[in-house]
Enzyme design. Structure first.
Site, PDB file in Angstrom:
ATOM      1  N   HIS A   1     -10.213  -6.018  -2.678  1.00  0.00           N
ATOM      2  CA  HIS A   1     -11.274  -5.970  -1.660  1.00  0.00           C
ATOM      3  C   HIS A   1     -12.473  -5.273  -2.306  1.00  0.00           C
ATOM      4  O   HIS A   1     -12.557  -4.038  -2.332  1.00  0.00           O
ATOM      5  CB  HIS A   1     -10.796  -5.199  -0.425  1.00  0.00           C
TER       6      HIS A   1
ATOM      7  N   GLU B   1       0.823  -1.223   0.000  1.00  0.00           N
ATOM      8  CA  GLU B   1       0.000   0.000   0.000  1.00  0.00           C
ATOM      9  C   GLU B   1       0.856   1.272   0.000  1.00  0.00           C
ATOM     10  O   GLU B   1       0.704   2.129   0.874  1.00  0.00           O
ATOM     11  CB  GLU B   1      -0.977  -0.038   1.184  1.00  0.00           C
TER      12      GLU B   1
ATOM     13  N   ASN C   1       2.121  -4.535  -3.414  1.00  0.00           N
ATOM     14  CA  ASN C   1       0.742  -4.979  -3.191  1.00  0.00           C
ATOM     15  C   ASN C   1      -0.118  -3.739  -2.912  1.00  0.00           C
ATOM     16  O   ASN C   1       0.202  -2.945  -2.029  1.00  0.00           O
ATOM     17  CB  ASN C   1       0.754  -5.918  -1.967  1.00  0.00           C
TER      18      ASN C   1
ATOM     19  N   GLU D   1      -5.789 -10.482  -2.237  1.00  0.00           N
ATOM     20  CA  GLU D   1      -6.589 -10.361  -1.005  1.00  0.00           C
ATOM     21  C   GLU D   1      -8.083 -10.324  -1.340  1.00  0.00           C
ATOM     22  O   GLU D   1      -8.835  -9.494  -0.812  1.00  0.00           O
ATOM     23  CB  GLU D   1      -6.199  -9.088  -0.231  1.00  0.00           C
TER      24      GLU D   1
END
Ligand code: G3I
Length: 354
Positions: free
Chosen positions: A236, A158, A200, A264
């Protein structure tokens, strides 16, 4: 329609599953692990230490459905190095050993992030050189311990602001400047040269300014021969908002010579959750796995939690729920069938199984 209970054998455990009367094939049930292996892709799950140690049904769901595991929390800084120089590898060891015992691969998560940092690190005043040393020590301890046993590491997690194209002002950026990213990748590569190293990120799966900024960053790193091997699309998703152009968005990055993994995946549904949304969610899971299968350099899809009661969603997004393929009783949902369905379809262009 007949309604009753059917006994399923999940791994070694017996599971009671509400049965609506349809045949198994109506739900496209199948062996997820076998299907993923046959298609040469990883199907992963984020795993928590406590249920893995205590709950045999949890263990069976993990090892009976998935080919790979990601440490949901236990490899994060605050748990691995709670005090400077004091390491706790009990959680990571348990996960890596479980993966080995069950023939599963492991993704490491995560090295540089702004969250779940120990107090000594988050609240320290860091000069560049000292923080580099701290990162070096942590990388050697963590990545070094599992060297050769991890398929991939989320080295950079992130790095961009939640919604924006600017780099996030985390402690790494503040002390080392933008080059913390290349530096962390070089450091990780020196310690574990076999692991695939990832950036990521979330909110990049459907394109936009943040995705463009990530693209620029990745291009720049590759031009400088920095050891970056993949991009993680966290994924997500909110029900109804899975991007239609996921394949194109992934291929934009794979065209650079990178892998793109879905790292994820969950699809949260606004409450009250009805059967219709649960069925639609099944199609959304199918869509994401299908997208990965269509992208030559997508190594796999990881689901962010084994079952509803282990999901981060209800705590972080109150008013939404049911984001995963197994419910709070470990009953498989249409989301699982959707993944089976995608993996069962015959497609061209996919690399042969490993
Ligand atoms: O460790 C404490 C424990 O001591 C305490 O008793 C308990 C009481 O609630 O809380 C525990 O901490 C929790 C921690 O997970 C470890 O279980 C936190 O409350 C909880 O908020 C924390 O949430 C994790 C979150 O990252 C933190 O940022 C989620 O489980 C985890 O799924 C989530 O994972 C992140 C990825 O790493 C990065 N991408 C986004 C994703 C979802 O946020």
């Amino acid at each position: 329609m007949a309604v009753g209970v059917v006994v399923l054998v999940v791994g070694a455990a017996l599971v009671l599953v509400p049965w609506s009367g349809e045949r198994e094939s109506d739900h496209a049930e199948g062996d997820l692990r076998q299907l993923a292996d046959a298609r040469g892709m990883d199907l992963g799950v984020a795993v928590a230490v406590d249920p893995l140690a205590r709950d045999s049904t949890y263990q069976d769901v993990v090892s009976g459905n998935y080919t790979s595991m990601t440490a949901e929390n236990t490899m994060k800084w605050s748990l691995v190095q709670p005090e400077r120089g004091e390491f706790d590898f009990s959680g990571p060891d348990a996960l890596v050993d479980f993966a080995d015992e069950h023939g599963m691969s492991m993704r490491g998560h995560t090295l540089t992030w702004h969250n779940q940092l120990p107090e000594w690190l988050a609240e320290g005043e860091w000069e560049e050189e000292e923080l580099r040393e701290v990162l070096q020590e942590h990388t050697e301890a963590l990545l070094g311990r599992y060297q050769g046993r991890m398929q991939a590491w989320d080295v950079i997690n992130e790095p961009f602001q939640d919604d924006g194209p600017e780099l996030r002002e985390n402690l790494w950026l503040e002390a080392m400047g933008e080059d913390y990213i290349a530096h962390a990748l070089w450091t990780a590569n020196a310690v574990d040269p076999d692991a695939e190293l990832y950036i990521n990120e979330f909110n990049v799966e459907g394109g936009g300014a943040k995705s463009d900024a990530l693209y620029e960053l990745a291009s720049d790193l590759l031009e400088r021969d920095v050891p970056l091997h993949g991009i993680g699309f966290q994924s997500h998703f909110l029900h109804g908002q899975v991007p239609d152009d996921l394949v194109e968005q992934m291929e934009r990055f794979t065209d650079l010579g990178l892998d793109v993994a879905v790292t994820e995946l969950d699809v949260r549904i606004p409450e009250p959750v009805g059967q219709e949304q649960i069925e639609e969610q099944g199609q959304e899971y199918r869509q994401v796995v299908q997208a990965c299968l269509e992208v030559e350099r997508c190594p796999g899809v990881t689901v962010w939690g084994a079952a509803e009661h282990h999901s981060w969603v209800p705590e972080w997004f109150p008013g939404t729920a049911q984001a995963l393929p197994f419910d709070e009783n470990y009953v498989p949902k249409p989301a699982r069938s959707g993944m089976v369905d995608a993996l069962s379809r015959r497609r061209q262009g996919r690399r042969p199984s490993r």
